[in-house]
Design an enzyme around this catalytic site. Structure first.
Site, PDB file in Angstrom:
ATOM      1  N   LYS A 267       0.815  -1.216   0.000  1.00  0.00           N
ATOM      2  CA  LYS A 267       0.000   0.000   0.000  1.00  0.00           C
ATOM      3  C   LYS A 267       0.851   1.269   0.000  1.00  0.00           C
ATOM      4  O   LYS A 267       0.328   2.353  -0.295  1.00  0.00           O
ATOM      5  CB  LYS A 267      -0.942  -0.012   1.203  1.00  0.00           C
ATOM      6  CG  LYS A 267      -2.052  -1.044   1.121  1.00  0.00           C
ATOM      7  CD  LYS A 267      -3.048  -0.725   0.029  1.00  0.00           C
ATOM      8  CE  LYS A 267      -4.259  -1.652   0.092  1.00  0.00           C
ATOM      9  NZ  LYS A 267      -5.260  -1.329  -0.936  1.00  0.00           N
TER      10      LYS A 267
ATOM     11  N   SER B 220      -3.295 -11.896   3.836  1.00  0.00           N
ATOM     12  CA  SER B 220      -3.595 -11.843   2.406  1.00  0.00           C
ATOM     13  C   SER B 220      -2.459 -12.441   1.583  1.00  0.00           C
ATOM     14  O   SER B 220      -2.692 -12.996   0.508  1.00  0.00           O
ATOM     15  CB  SER B 220      -3.889 -10.408   1.962  1.00  0.00           C
ATOM     16  OG  SER B 220      -2.841  -9.543   2.324  1.00  0.00           O
TER      17      SER B 220
END
Length: 320
Positions: free
Chosen positions: A45, A279
Site C-alpha cells: 500500500k 492476504s
C-alpha cells in the site's frame, strides 16, 4: 542501490522477486513472490499511498498543508502516514477496531491521528465485514467534511492502480524477463489487480490473471455471500462493484478459506523465510491450487502484500 535517497518516499518500490521452490516441491510449476513487505511501511500500500498523493498534487486537488483522511485496514494508512509526514500533510486514519492493534500503533508512531470505529454488534475482532467497513466509511466522510480534508479514497482514486501499472507490473515483467504465465491476486480495493493485469497484458495478452477471494464471500466471482466474517484482513469485503475492476479482464477465480490462507502464510515463513500476513497467505494458497490444477507447468507471480509483524496479536501466529 548505491545512491543516498532524500526520503523514505523514494525508497518505495523496486522490491525483490523470489522463487518459492520449497513450497512448490512436488508440484509442476513455479511461484514467484514479490516481496512488497520490504517497502518502508511494510506493505504494498506504500505504492498506492504515494501514487494517490502525488497524483492529487499534480492535479491541484491537494493543497499545501491540507489534512488528508482515509479509511484503512492499516496498511494504506501506514503508507499515507509516511508519505504525508515527509510531504507535510496532517493525516487522519479511520480504521475498524476489528483490525489488529499493531497497525493503529504503527500509524500513530508515524505521526497519524488514528480514529477507531466500533464494529457492528456481533462482529468478531479480527474479522472485518463489509458492514463494519460501511461504518468506517461513514465516519471517514464525516471527518473529511468537518476538517475540509482531502479524501485519499483508495477505492476510487486512479493513483492507486496507476502505481501498480507503472511500478509493480513493469517490475514483474522486467524481473522475469517476460517469462511469466499468470498473476494471482487477493482483492481489496482491486488496485493491485488492475494495475498489474493491465501492465502484464500489454506486454503479453496471453498472461492469465486470477482474482482471489475468501470462500463464502466471493461476490466478484458471482457466488452468494455465506461467510462475510472471514479472518483474512485487508480485503475480501464482499463488494461486487469495485470501480477498478470495470472492464478489466479476469481470466479466472480462486476461493481460499481462512484456514488455507493461515496455513500457507505459516508455511511461507517456516519453509521460505518470508514473514507475510493473511492476504499473502491467501495469494500463496491460491497459486498452489492453480499449479495443482489448470495452471500446472506454468510460472505464476504473487504479491507478498504485507508483513506478518502486523498480525502478531491475531490467530495467524497465536499457536503457530
Amino acid at each position: 542501490m548505491s545512491e543516498v535517497l532524500p526520503s523514505a518516499v523514494e525508497a518505495i518500490g523496486a522490491t525483490p522477486l523470489v522463487r518459492l521452490d520449497r513450497l512448490t516441491s512436488g508440484l509442476d510449476g513455479t511461484v514467484l513472490a514479490k516481496l512488497e513487505y520490504l517497502n518502508p511501511g511494510g506493505s504494498k500500500k506504500d505504492r498506492a499511498a504515494r501514487g494517490i498523493i502525488e497524483e492529487a498534487e499534480r492535479s491541484g486537488l491537494l493543497r499545501p498543508g491540507q489534512p488528508v483522511v482515509e479509511l484503512t485496514s492499516g496498511n494504506m494508512g501506514t503508507g499515507l502516514a509516511i508519505v504525508c509526514a515527509v510531504k507535510g500533510y496532517p493525516f487522519i486514519a479511520v480504521m475498524s477496531r476489528g483490525n489488529s492493534p499493531e497497525r493503529a500503533r504503527m500509524m500513530a508512531a508515524l505521526g497519524a491521528e488514528v480514529v477507531l470505529v466500533d464494529q457492528l454488534p456481533g462482529s468478531l475482532p479480527g474479522q472485518v465485514s463489509g458492514g463494519d467497513l460501511e461504518l468506517v466509511e461513514a465516519r471517514a466522510r464525516e471527518i473529511t467534511e468537518a476538517r475540509g480534508a482531502f479524501r485519499a479514497d483508495q477505492f476510487h482514486r486512479d493513483g492507486n492502480w496507476l502505481a501498480h501499472y507503472r511500478g509493480t507490473g513493469q517490475e514483474l515483467w522486467r524481473q522475469t524477463g517476460g517469462a511469466i504465465d499468470g498473476f494471482v491476486d487477493f482483492l481489496g480495493s482491486g488496485g493491485t489487480y488492475r494495475g498489474v493485469t493491465e501492465a502484464l497484458k500489454e506486454h503479453n495478452p496471453a498472461v492469465r490473471c486470477f482474482v482471489v477471494e475468501p470462500a463464502g464471500a466471493a461476490v466478484v466471482a458471482g457466488r452468494p455471500v455465506t461467510d462475510p466474517d472471514h479472518p483474512i484482513q485487508g480485503g475480501g469485503y464482499a463488494m461486487a462493484d469495485l470501480d477498478f475492476l470495470d472492464r478489466v479482464p479476469i481470466d479466472g477465480f480462486v476461493q481460499v478459506t481462512g484456514d488455507e490462507a493461515r496455513s500457507a502464510a505459516r508455511r511461507l515463513a517456516a519453509r521460505e523465510g518470508i514473514f507475510g500476513g493473511f492476504s499473502s497467505g491467501a495469494n500463496i494458497a491460491a497459486a498452489l491450487k492453480l499449479l495443482d490444477g489448470e495452471m500446472r507447468g506454468t510460472t505464476l507471480a504473487v504479491v507478498v502484500c504485507d508483513s506478518g509483524l502486523k498480525y502478531l496479536s491475531t490467530d495467524l501466529w497465536a499457536d503457530a
